[in-house]
Design a protein around this motif. Structure first.
Motif, PDB file in Angstrom:
ATOM      1  N   ALA A  19      32.032  44.364  54.383  1.00 40.15           N
ATOM      2  CA  ALA A  19      33.424  44.008  54.016  1.00 40.15           C
ATOM      3  C   ALA A  19      34.207  43.156  54.908  1.00 40.15           C
ATOM      4  O   ALA A  19      34.927  42.268  54.609  1.00 40.15           O
ATOM      5  N   TYR A 197      42.738  42.409  32.457  1.00 38.72           N
ATOM      6  CA  TYR A 197      41.789  41.260  32.698  1.00 38.72           C
ATOM      7  C   TYR A 197      42.477  39.915  32.289  1.00 38.72           C
ATOM      8  O   TYR A 197      42.102  38.831  33.046  1.00 38.72           O
ATOM      9  N   LEU A 200      44.867  38.568  34.904  1.00 41.59           N
ATOM     10  CA  LEU A 200      44.150  37.972  36.107  1.00 41.59           C
ATOM     11  C   LEU A 200      43.701  36.614  35.474  1.00 41.59           C
ATOM     12  O   LEU A 200      43.785  35.491  36.348  1.00 41.59           O
ATOM     13  N   VAL A 248      47.902  34.457  45.647  1.00 40.11           N
ATOM     14  CA  VAL A 248      46.814  35.676  45.231  1.00 40.11           C
ATOM     15  C   VAL A 248      47.721  36.929  45.532  1.00 40.11           C
ATOM     16  O   VAL A 248      47.082  37.902  44.792  1.00 40.11           O
ATOM     17  N   THR A 251      48.017  38.931  41.695  1.00 39.32           N
ATOM     18  CA  THR A 251      46.721  39.288  41.292  1.00 39.32           C
ATOM     19  C   THR A 251      46.013  40.491  41.946  1.00 39.32           C
ATOM     20  O   THR A 251      45.284  41.083  41.313  1.00 39.32           O
ATOM     21  N   LEU A 252      45.996  40.291  43.476  1.00 31.37           N
ATOM     22  CA  LEU A 252      45.302  41.162  44.463  1.00 31.37           C
ATOM     23  C   LEU A 252      45.937  42.597  43.907  1.00 31.37           C
ATOM     24  O   LEU A 252      45.367  43.621  43.842  1.00 31.37           O
ATOM     25  N   LEU A 255      44.993  43.768  40.784  1.00 33.27           N
ATOM     26  CA  LEU A 255      43.386  44.136  40.563  1.00 33.27           C
ATOM     27  C   LEU A 255      43.216  45.597  41.192  1.00 33.27           C
ATOM     28  O   LEU A 255      42.325  46.223  41.182  1.00 33.27           O
ATOM     29  N   PHE A 256      43.861  45.506  42.557  1.00 31.83           N
ATOM     30  CA  PHE A 256      43.648  47.139  43.105  1.00 31.83           C
ATOM     31  C   PHE A 256      44.220  48.115  42.382  1.00 31.83           C
ATOM     32  O   PHE A 256      43.610  48.995  42.310  1.00 31.83           O
ATOM     33  N   GLN A 259      41.571  48.264  39.345  1.00 33.38           N
ATOM     34  CA  GLN A 259      40.143  48.253  39.759  1.00 33.38           C
ATOM     35  C   GLN A 259      39.405  49.147  38.838  1.00 33.38           C
ATOM     36  O   GLN A 259      38.168  48.740  38.118  1.00 33.38           O
ATOM     37  N   LEU A 262      39.408  48.357  35.054  1.00 31.78           N
ATOM     38  CA  LEU A 262      38.661  47.221  34.838  1.00 31.78           C
ATOM     39  C   LEU A 262      37.022  47.240  34.707  1.00 31.78           C
ATOM     40  O   LEU A 262      36.425  46.959  34.041  1.00 31.78           O
ATOM     41  N   GLN A 263      36.668  48.035  35.993  1.00 33.30           N
ATOM     42  CA  GLN A 263      35.180  48.236  35.969  1.00 33.30           C
ATOM     43  C   GLN A 263      34.575  48.905  34.882  1.00 33.30           C
ATOM     44  O   GLN A 263      33.571  48.523  34.274  1.00 33.30           O
ATOM     45  N   LEU A 266      35.286  46.561  31.656  1.00 31.77           N
ATOM     46  CA  LEU A 266      34.493  45.452  31.354  1.00 31.77           C
ATOM     47  C   LEU A 266      32.965  45.872  31.096  1.00 31.77           C
ATOM     48  O   LEU A 266      32.184  44.976  30.443  1.00 31.77           O
ATOM     49  N   THR A 267      32.488  46.769  32.059  1.00 29.97           N
ATOM     50  CA  THR A 267      31.097  47.214  31.851  1.00 29.97           C
ATOM     51  C   THR A 267      30.659  47.559  30.296  1.00 29.97           C
ATOM     52  O   THR A 267      29.691  46.911  29.598  1.00 29.97           O
ATOM     53  N   ALA A 270      30.807  44.692  28.105  1.00 29.29           N
ATOM     54  CA  ALA A 270      29.873  43.533  28.137  1.00 29.29           C
ATOM     55  C   ALA A 270      28.595  44.208  27.678  1.00 29.29           C
ATOM     56  O   ALA A 270      27.715  43.544  27.366  1.00 29.29           O
TER      57      ALA A 270
END
Lengths: 272, 312
Positions: A19, A197, A200, A248, A251-252, A255-256, A259, A262-263, A266-267, A270
């Motif tokens: 990290a 998404y 972003l 940034v 968008t940060l 995203l937070f 998150q 999204l994860q 998107l998975t 995809a």
């Protein structure tokens, strides 16, 4: 599953080191944005005195606020356009049966093989021909239709029971009403995922805004940052970093907040 | 009498067929209406430009991009004999070679360690995915400083251990590597997020039964995690490949294609040829090359991933 303490320690060590390494460029930028130029020139790691000067300068010397608004408007337009068009297309692919549907679906897949970067020349000419250079429409319109969004929503629409659709037909509910009052509310989570998404990626767009804007009134913040970087004196790193952080931050945060969704989303989009 | 009945029946049949046909037509119109907005935009901003690019690649153009002289395959002959374009192709392939494996290996490592159920793990997940929220422009600015010849952290570090400073972005030997390093960093967030999602969808029973058998951590990683993750891995690899071929922003911000064209990647070369040199014909020929490369990559993905990727 329990883990021994030593194993836990190893994981925490790996996680922390990774990290720190990964976040270092951003941390450096963050610290520098609060430094005086003297601190930067003498190679300080932590600011001797924390100052907001760089942020004030960044806003003073560049129409940064206007750029931020432009980016916000363009990203919002693209996001809404993508949500509307993708959900309509996904609805047709899941709930409507008609001749040629499979062919059209194949065409949607085929669009993924055409990189936007390979078609910028005619697109630039089209937008110029339509007199849409330096407009929000010209910046956003080419990105409204996305195959990825359609596939993602299609996966989620497919989980809506077909019986619902049949029942709606018996009660004489039209497709538009069914789409608006049943499908969209049920698929809210996946719409949010696609929205996050879409926002972003549009916020972070670089090549198209660079080509399709020539004046400050509609220029997005990414291109503003490029300007800031190329016009600033090299010893004004603090101002450049402050600009970068302002870019940034939205968008940060997004995203937070999104998150986890999204994860998952998107998975699924995809892989399935 | 009998004939009349038959006739009536026929009429009814025709009516029925007519209604069925009409319904079919209504359904078709409805379906098209839902798809029309997307189809129009795809046609205007994707299919037409692709055809137009191919068309332009056979012509010379004036400064505004209007065609002047048909030259057949000359543009292609020119670019494939131009040392600058060949250099650009070479750099692009090297760039892909540097960034794709780097991105995949590092983000797989991050996803594996972030997949453990530990306290505070969501904070680490946030940090690991953070570069997805950092735009190319901002990331380039951050890295530009790290690469700075005197103040940058890399050279400070080298100096501290007594090594000679490196011109990260100005030395032809290092520029492409430097750009690749920063690109890997930019890509990590997205790739990590997808891989973590893939890891979390693996059935935990597999691990539990392996644990009962006393399997070691590495054994589980090799025999369960990686095989079960293969469709996700495959997807991420393809996406990374395609993204790498489309790289533009960091080149424009960090090196502008230099030094000595070392970092003049394909899309940057197209951009320069078209929008700085106004050579739309040769630029289009280069774009066709890019298109063919991406097409092959995508086809490969569909072909190899056929069993794993279900679209219908």
């Amino acid at each position: 599953m329990t883990m021994s303490i030593s194993k836990k320690l190893v994981f925490y060590l790996l996680l922390t080191v990774s990290a720190l390494l990964l976040f270092a460029p951003a941390i450096v930028a963050f610290l520098m944005s609060f430094m005086s130029s003297q601190d930067i020139l003498t190679g300080k790691i932590l600011p001797e005195t924390w100052t907001l000067d760089n942020y004030i300068k960044a806003f003073e010397r560049f129409p940064l606020f206007g750029y931020l608004m432009n980016s916000f408007i363009v990203s919002l337009l693209i996001t809404l356009g993508q949500l509307l068009l993708s959900s309509m297309a996904a609805y047709a692919f899941v709930f409507l049966e008609f001749k040629g549907r499979d062919t059209l679906f194949f065409i949607f897949i085929a669009t993924m093989m055409i990189p936007f970067e390979a078609s910028i020349i005619p697109n630039f000419q089209t937008i110029r021909g339509l007199d849409l250079l330096n407009t929000y429409t010209g910046l956003s319109l080419p990105f409204f239709a996305v195959a990825f969004g359609t596939f993602l929503l299609r996966q989620h629409f497919k989980q809506i029971p077909k019986e619902l659709k049949e029942a709606s037909e018996i009660t004489g509910m039209g497709d538009v009403k069914f789409y608006l009052t049943v499908v969209l509310p049920v698929a809210k989570t996946s719409l949010v995922t696609l929205g996050v998404y879409g926002f972003l990626t549009s916020w972070n767009m670089y090549l198209w805004p660079l080509l399709s804007t020539t004046d400050d009134t509609v220029r997005t913040v990414q291109i503003g940052l490029k300007q800031l970087q190329s016009q600033e004196q090299l010893n004004e790193w603090g101002v450049i970093m402050a600009g970068g952080l302002i870019v940034v931050l939205p968008t940060l945060i997004l995203l937070f907040l999104g998150q986890k969704k999204l994860q998952k989303g998107l998975t699924e989009g995809a892989i399935k | 009498m009998k004939e009349a009945v038959v006739l009536q029946e026929q009429y009814r049949k025709i009516d029925f067929l007519k209604i069925k046909k009409k319904q079919k037509r209504i359904r078709f119109v409805k379906g098209m209406l839902f798809l029309l907005p997307s189809m129009i935009l795809f046609s205007v901003f994707l299919f037409y430009p692709m055809a137009r690019t191919l068309y332009l690649s056979f012509f010379l153009t004036d400064n505004s991009g209007a065609t002047t002289v048909f030259v057949g395959l000359d543009n292609f002959k020119n670019i494939f004999t131009s040392p600058i374009f060949l250099k650009s192709l070479q750099s692009t392939f090297l760039f892909v070679l540097y960034t794709v494996p780097g991105t995949i290996v590092i983000s797989l490592f991050l996803a594996v360690i972030a997949n453990e159920k530990l306290k505070g793990i969501s904070l680490f997940r946030m940090i690991f995915s953070s570069t997805m929220g950092i735009s190319v422009a901002a990331a380039s600015v951050f890295w530009m400083f790290l690469f700075h010849p005197t103040m940058g952290w890399f050279n400070q570090l080298l100096e501290a251990v007594g090594l000679e400073a490196i011109g990260w972005l100005t030395d032809p030997k290092w520029a492409l590597i430097s750009v690749s390093i920063s690109t890997i960093w930019m890509n990590l967030g997205f790739t990590f997020l997808i891989l973590l999602g893939g890891l979390q969808s693996i059935d935990s029973h597999l691990y539990e039964s392996a644990e009962i058998d006393g399997a070691s951590y590495l054994y589980k990683l090799r025999r369960i995690t990686i095989p079960m993750l293969s469709p996700t891995l495959f997807f991420v690899i393809t996406v990374s490949f395609i993204n790498a071929f489309q790289t533009f922003g960091q080149i424009d911000m960090l090196t502008r294609g230099g030094p000595q064209n070392e970092t003049n990647l394909l899309v940057y070369s197209i951009y320069q040829e078209a929008f700085e040199n106004y050579q739309y014909g040769t630029a289009s020929a280069q774009a066709v090359v890019l298109f063919v490369i991406i097409l092959l990559m995508t086809l490969l993905q569909f072909k190899l991933g056929e069993r794993k990727v279900h679209y219908q």
